[in-house]
Design a protein around this motif. Structure first.
Motif, PDB file in Angstrom:
ATOM      1  N   GLU A  42       0.954  -1.269   0.282  1.00 28.04           N
ATOM      2  CA  GLU A  42      -0.129   0.004   0.127  1.00 28.04           C
ATOM      3  C   GLU A  42       0.853   1.413  -0.177  1.00 28.04           C
ATOM      4  OE1 GLU A  42      -2.957  -0.181   3.198  1.00 28.04           O
ATOM      5  OE2 GLU A  42      -4.099  -1.588   2.347  1.00 28.04           O
ATOM      6  N   ASP A  43       2.083   1.197   0.588  1.00 31.43           N
ATOM      7  CA  ASP A  43       2.956   2.290   0.662  1.00 31.43           C
ATOM      8  C   ASP A  43       3.905   2.487  -0.609  1.00 31.43           C
ATOM      9  OD1 ASP A  43       4.775   0.487   0.805  1.00 31.43           O
ATOM     10  OD2 ASP A  43       5.576   1.180   2.900  1.00 31.43           O
ATOM     11  N   GLY A  44       3.452   1.549  -1.636  1.00 25.89           N
ATOM     12  CA  GLY A  44       4.282   1.714  -2.951  1.00 25.89           C
ATOM     13  C   GLY A  44       5.409   0.916  -2.942  1.00 25.89           C
ATOM     14  N   THR A  45       6.161   0.412  -1.812  1.00 30.18           N
ATOM     15  CA  THR A  45       7.122  -0.507  -1.825  1.00 30.18           C
ATOM     16  C   THR A  45       7.033  -1.692  -2.715  1.00 30.18           C
ATOM     17  OG1 THR A  45       7.580   0.378   0.320  1.00 30.18           O
ATOM     18  CG2 THR A  45       8.635  -1.715  -0.352  1.00 30.18           C
ATOM     19  N   ILE A  46       7.963  -2.157  -3.473  1.00 31.87           N
ATOM     20  CA  ILE A  46       7.830  -3.352  -4.512  1.00 31.87           C
ATOM     21  C   ILE A  46       8.008  -4.435  -3.537  1.00 31.87           C
ATOM     22  CG2 ILE A  46       8.929  -4.269  -6.381  1.00 31.87           C
ATOM     23  CD1 ILE A  46       9.823  -1.631  -7.438  1.00 31.87           C
ATOM     24  N   THR A  47       7.175  -5.458  -3.587  1.00 36.55           N
ATOM     25  CA  THR A  47       7.187  -6.556  -2.955  1.00 36.55           C
ATOM     26  C   THR A  47       7.447  -7.909  -3.805  1.00 36.55           C
ATOM     27  OG1 THR A  47       4.758  -6.836  -3.193  1.00 36.55           O
ATOM     28  CG2 THR A  47       5.332  -5.679  -1.069  1.00 36.55           C
ATOM     29  N   VAL A  65       9.129  -8.810  -7.993  1.00 37.17           N
ATOM     30  CA  VAL A  65       9.197  -8.712  -9.539  1.00 37.17           C
ATOM     31  C   VAL A  65       9.268  -9.694 -10.033  1.00 37.17           C
ATOM     32  CG1 VAL A  65      11.055  -7.743 -11.235  1.00 37.17           C
ATOM     33  CG2 VAL A  65      10.871  -6.628  -8.765  1.00 37.17           C
ATOM     34  N   ARG A  66       8.445  -9.961 -11.408  1.00 40.42           N
ATOM     35  CA  ARG A  66       8.477 -10.990 -12.241  1.00 40.42           C
ATOM     36  C   ARG A  66       9.101 -10.802 -13.537  1.00 40.42           C
ATOM     37  NH1 ARG A  66       3.332 -11.891 -12.311  1.00 40.42           N
ATOM     38  NH2 ARG A  66       2.930 -11.829 -14.637  1.00 40.42           N
ATOM     39  N   VAL A  67      10.165 -11.493 -13.620  1.00 38.77           N
ATOM     40  CA  VAL A  67      10.822 -11.138 -15.039  1.00 38.77           C
ATOM     41  C   VAL A  67      11.139 -12.544 -15.619  1.00 38.77           C
ATOM     42  CG1 VAL A  67      13.241 -10.495 -16.053  1.00 38.77           C
ATOM     43  CG2 VAL A  67      12.256  -9.417 -14.171  1.00 38.77           C
ATOM     44  N   GLY A  68      10.465 -12.621 -17.042  1.00 32.59           N
ATOM     45  CA  GLY A  68      10.585 -13.786 -17.692  1.00 32.59           C
ATOM     46  C   GLY A  68       9.852 -14.701 -17.175  1.00 32.59           C
ATOM     47  N   GLY A  69       8.977 -14.624 -16.435  1.00 31.91           N
ATOM     48  CA  GLY A  69       7.896 -15.426 -15.587  1.00 31.91           C
ATOM     49  C   GLY A  69       8.284 -15.997 -14.456  1.00 31.91           C
ATOM     50  N   MET A  70       9.410 -15.531 -13.855  1.00 29.98           N
ATOM     51  CA  MET A  70      10.137 -15.918 -12.717  1.00 29.98           C
ATOM     52  C   MET A  70      10.000 -14.810 -11.753  1.00 29.98           C
ATOM     53  SD  MET A  70      13.243 -18.612 -13.663  1.00 29.98           S
ATOM     54  CE  MET A  70      13.673 -18.840 -11.965  1.00 29.98           C
ATOM     55  N   THR A  71       9.580 -15.027 -10.411  1.00 31.61           N
ATOM     56  CA  THR A  71       9.416 -14.066  -9.506  1.00 31.61           C
ATOM     57  C   THR A  71      10.672 -13.949  -8.503  1.00 31.61           C
ATOM     58  OG1 THR A  71       7.231 -14.744  -9.349  1.00 31.61           O
ATOM     59  CG2 THR A  71       7.885 -13.238  -7.617  1.00 31.61           C
ATOM     60  N   SER A  72      10.976 -12.736  -8.051  1.00 35.56           N
ATOM     61  CA  SER A  72      11.958 -12.515  -7.018  1.00 35.56           C
ATOM     62  C   SER A  72      11.429 -11.450  -5.968  1.00 35.56           C
ATOM     63  CB  SER A  72      13.134 -11.744  -7.609  1.00 35.56           C
ATOM     64  OG  SER A  72      13.885 -12.710  -8.569  1.00 35.56           O
ATOM     65  N   TRP A  73      11.812 -11.570  -4.684  1.00 35.30           N
ATOM     66  CA  TRP A  73      11.380 -10.791  -3.854  1.00 35.30           C
ATOM     67  C   TRP A  73      12.643 -10.019  -3.065  1.00 35.30           C
ATOM     68  CZ3 TRP A  73      10.568 -15.825  -4.824  1.00 35.30           C
ATOM     69  CH2 TRP A  73       9.332 -16.490  -4.934  1.00 35.30           C
ATOM     70  N   PRO A  74      12.244  -9.067  -2.289  1.00 36.41           N
ATOM     71  CA  PRO A  74      13.261  -8.247  -1.375  1.00 36.41           C
ATOM     72  C   PRO A  74      14.112  -9.520  -0.722  1.00 36.41           C
ATOM     73  CG  PRO A  74      11.041  -7.224  -1.425  1.00 36.41           C
ATOM     74  CD  PRO A  74      10.932  -8.415  -2.152  1.00 36.41           C
ATOM     75  N   LEU A  75      15.171  -9.169  -0.519  1.00 38.20           N
ATOM     76  CA  LEU A  75      16.222 -10.005  -0.042  1.00 38.20           C
ATOM     77  C   LEU A  75      15.663 -10.970   1.193  1.00 38.20           C
ATOM     78  CD1 LEU A  75      18.855 -11.690  -0.764  1.00 38.20           C
ATOM     79  CD2 LEU A  75      20.312  -9.618   0.735  1.00 38.20           C
ATOM     80  N   ALA A  76      15.550  -9.979   2.125  1.00 41.23           N
ATOM     81  CA  ALA A  76      14.957 -10.481   3.450  1.00 41.23           C
ATOM     82  C   ALA A  76      13.857 -11.476   3.146  1.00 41.23           C
ATOM     83  CB  ALA A  76      14.659  -9.530   4.547  1.00 41.23           C
ATOM     84  N   ASP A  77      12.951 -11.110   2.480  1.00 39.05           N
ATOM     85  CA  ASP A  77      11.663 -11.914   2.118  1.00 39.05           C
ATOM     86  C   ASP A  77      12.121 -13.258   1.485  1.00 39.05           C
ATOM     87  OD1 ASP A  77      10.174  -9.885   3.317  1.00 39.05           O
ATOM     88  OD2 ASP A  77       9.356  -9.211   1.175  1.00 39.05           O
ATOM     89  N   PHE A  78      12.800 -13.329   0.374  1.00 35.33           N
ATOM     90  CA  PHE A  78      13.355 -14.406  -0.105  1.00 35.33           C
ATOM     91  C   PHE A  78      14.083 -15.395   0.790  1.00 35.33           C
ATOM     92  CE2 PHE A  78      17.303 -16.504  -2.014  1.00 35.33           C
ATOM     93  CZ  PHE A  78      16.484 -17.408  -2.706  1.00 35.33           C
ATOM     94  N   LEU A  79      15.108 -14.838   1.645  1.00 39.20           N
ATOM     95  CA  LEU A  79      15.485 -15.843   2.501  1.00 39.20           C
ATOM     96  C   LEU A  79      14.678 -16.544   3.443  1.00 39.20           C
ATOM     97  CD1 LEU A  79      18.752 -13.526   3.425  1.00 39.20           C
ATOM     98  CD2 LEU A  79      18.590 -15.741   1.846  1.00 39.20           C
ATOM     99  N   ALA A  80      13.429 -15.704   3.828  1.00 37.83           N
ATOM    100  CA  ALA A  80      12.565 -16.446   4.683  1.00 37.83           C
ATOM    101  C   ALA A  80      11.910 -17.496   3.963  1.00 37.83           C
ATOM    102  CB  ALA A  80      11.573 -15.112   4.992  1.00 37.83           C
ATOM    103  N   ARG A  81      11.623 -17.526   2.658  1.00 35.18           N
ATOM    104  CA  ARG A  81      11.145 -18.603   2.064  1.00 35.18           C
ATOM    105  C   ARG A  81      11.690 -19.550   1.327  1.00 35.18           C
ATOM    106  NH1 ARG A  81       6.767 -16.852  -1.802  1.00 35.18           N
ATOM    107  NH2 ARG A  81       6.803 -14.958  -0.675  1.00 35.18           N
ATOM    108  N   ARG A  82      13.200 -19.345   1.332  1.00 40.16           N
ATOM    109  CA  ARG A  82      14.091 -20.051   0.473  1.00 40.16           C
ATOM    110  C   ARG A  82      13.859 -21.438   0.752  1.00 40.16           C
ATOM    111  NH1 ARG A  82      20.395 -18.755   0.574  1.00 40.16           N
ATOM    112  NH2 ARG A  82      20.299 -19.389   2.890  1.00 40.16           N
TER     113      ARG A  82
END
Length: 497
Positions: free
Chosen positions: A460-465, A467-484
């Motif tokens: 809601e604050d405009g922060t990017i949560t 990104v999908r490039v070539g059909g593959m999703t990436s997340w902010p680094l901390a979020d990715f590490l939490a789900r890796r």
């Protein structure tokens, strides 16, 4: 979308400096370098002065921009500068034989006595590299004093005939230090301070280890051999009679001041005539099969990076690896200092130059209208020129299972950079803004998803949560590490009730 242009080259580089710092941080972490000190100066302005990591792995002391580094063979450019100053003053000539200033060589009958000052400066004297016994580099015993140095030259100094081969020689430059002392009647360190360091007004540069400043030096560190994870610190030592080849200390910021004095039009140290002599190609260094491995002028290295004709020098001292590049026409200086035997100073410096050139040289505009249906069912991708979205809203570091990706702004336009790759130019993608949630990858020949739409999700604050490039999703680094961990195994199929 019309790419906004900065008013000057320096404005553009200054605007990119925040990302350049972030890229260096990623490189240092990825390559497990204890510390990296970086400075960039454009048209006389210090646009980046950065320290990343630690000065000493045993204490954890953070590296500062004023920590001193041993810059090793950078010393040769300082020595060459002092020699050219003496030539300008008519106190010696480049074609004088070294034996006329170091009589022990002629008295001892050494062929090295006939080698000229110019040949020593350009490593064309055929002189032994470091001496017959050179484990002083590994701190087995002290660096040689004058008597030890000359005894070694008399016994072992002559290896090739003059101008027979390019032969890099620390011993040859040590002899140039003795030439400077003979001409000036002062010590090498005293003369270099008076003639080269003081006119620049720098205060963190000197010709030899200064015991009074012992607490200011960044520790040197051993390398990570064959997957090792621990480093040891390496003691700083005096290089004695070899200071003219390898003794100097400095900071990255000071080196950009010094480097800017080698840009054309700057008269603080040398005339442009003398700078052209130093920067003129003297040797193309090639292997037997013709593969070029380097170029050298008169006391300075030459290298082409992209379209830039650069001069400068590297430095390899026990525990410190360093590199400075100078574009003497564009008045750009990049200096990178690392405090480990395996420090990637050259790689980081070349990468920074590539990022600078990406910022300064956007690709030619193309028609971004596409009639290709997207995965979301768009019938047509609207032309990027129609949007007024701010490129600064499309920035951040994101991660997926395949690695890191940065959205950033260079030269006023959004791009993707993969910050752990050594060559950012070869690992980047140009983007154009379609709307607040979509970017368009530049259409070009590619092994990747060029020409496709990049999709963003925002909080809601405009922060990017994501990104999908070539059909593959990436997340902010901390979020990715939490789900890796959950992404390392195939999810079990759901069983219907």
């Amino acid at each position: 979308m019309e790419t906004p242009r900065m008013s000057t080259t320096t404005d553009t580089i200054r605007a990119a400096a925040g990302y350049l710092a972030s890229w260096v941080e990623a490189q240092a972490a990825h390559q497990r370098v204890p510390g990296v000190q970086v400075a960039i100066r454009s048209e006389g302005e210090l646009v980046l002065d950065l320290a990343v990591g630690v000065a000493d792995v045993t204490t954890g002391e953070p590296l500062r921009t004023d920590h001193l580094f041993r810059i090793a063979s950078h010393s040769k450019t300082f020595t060459a500068t002092a020699i050219l100053q003496l030539v300008e003053q008519g106190r010696l000539r480049l074609d004088d034989p070294v034996g006329s200033y170091v009589p022990e060589l002629a008295d001892g009958g050494s062929p090295v006595a006939a080698v000229t000052v110019r040949e020593l400066l350009g490593h064309q004297g055929g002189v032994i590299r470091d001496g017959d016994q050179a484990d002083f580099w590994q701190l087995e015993y002290p660096f040689p004093d004058r008597a030890t140095l000359l005894a070694d030259v008399l016994a072992h100094g002559h290896v090739h005939e003059r101008n027979e081969h390019f032969k890099y020689s620390n011993v040859g430059y040590s002899l140039l230090g003795l030439v400077i002392e003979a001409v000036t009647g002062t010590t090498f360190a005293e003369h270099l301070h008076t003639a080269v360091v003081a006119p620049l007004g720098v205060t963190h540069t000197g010709a030899e280890l200064d015991p009074a400043r012992a607490g200011e030096y960044a520790a040197g560190h051993t390398g990570l051999l064959l997957g090792a994870v621990d480093r040891e610190t390496i003691e700083h030592v005096d290089t004695r009679a070899m200071a003219a080849a390898t003794g100097f200390y400095s900071t990255a910021a000071d080196l950009t001041v010094y480097g800017s004095a080698h840009c054309l039009g700057d008269t603080r140290l040398l005339s442009d005539d003398s700078k052209r002599i130093m920067q003129r190609l003297e040797s193309v260094v090639s292997q037997d099969d013709g593969t070029e491995i380097g170029r050298y002028g008169v006391g300075i290295e030459l290298k082409t990076v992209g379209k830039r004709a650069l001069v400068g020098h590297s430095g390899g001292y026990p525990g410190h690896i360093t590199r400075t590049y100078i574009d003497p026409k564009a008045k750009l200086v990049v200096s990178v200092l690392t405090n480990a035997v395996d420090g990637p100073a050259d790689q980081i410096a070349v990468g920074l130059l590539a990022l600078v050139d990406l910022a300064l040289n956007p690709p030619k505009a193309t028609d971004t209208t596409s009639d290709t249906a997207t995965a979301d069912g768009d019938a047509e991708t609207p032309a990027a020129e129609a949007t007024t979205a701010d490129p600064a809203r499309f920035t951040g570091r994101f991660a997926g299972l395949m690695g890191l990706m940065d959205l950033t702004v260079l030269g006023g336009r959004p791009v993707i950079v993969h910050p752990t790759y050594p060559d950012p130019k070869a690992a980047h993608d140009e983007l154009e803004v379609l709307d607040d949630d979509r970017l368009l990858l530049r259409a070009e020949a590619s092994f990747g998803p060029a020409g496709e739409v990049v999709h963003l999700t925002r909080a809601e604050d405009g922060t990017i949560t994501s990104v999908r490039v070539g059909g593959m999703t990436s997340w902010p680094l901390a979020d990715f590490l939490a789900r890796r961990s959950s992404m390392t195994r195939v999810a079990a199929p759901k069983v219907s009730a």
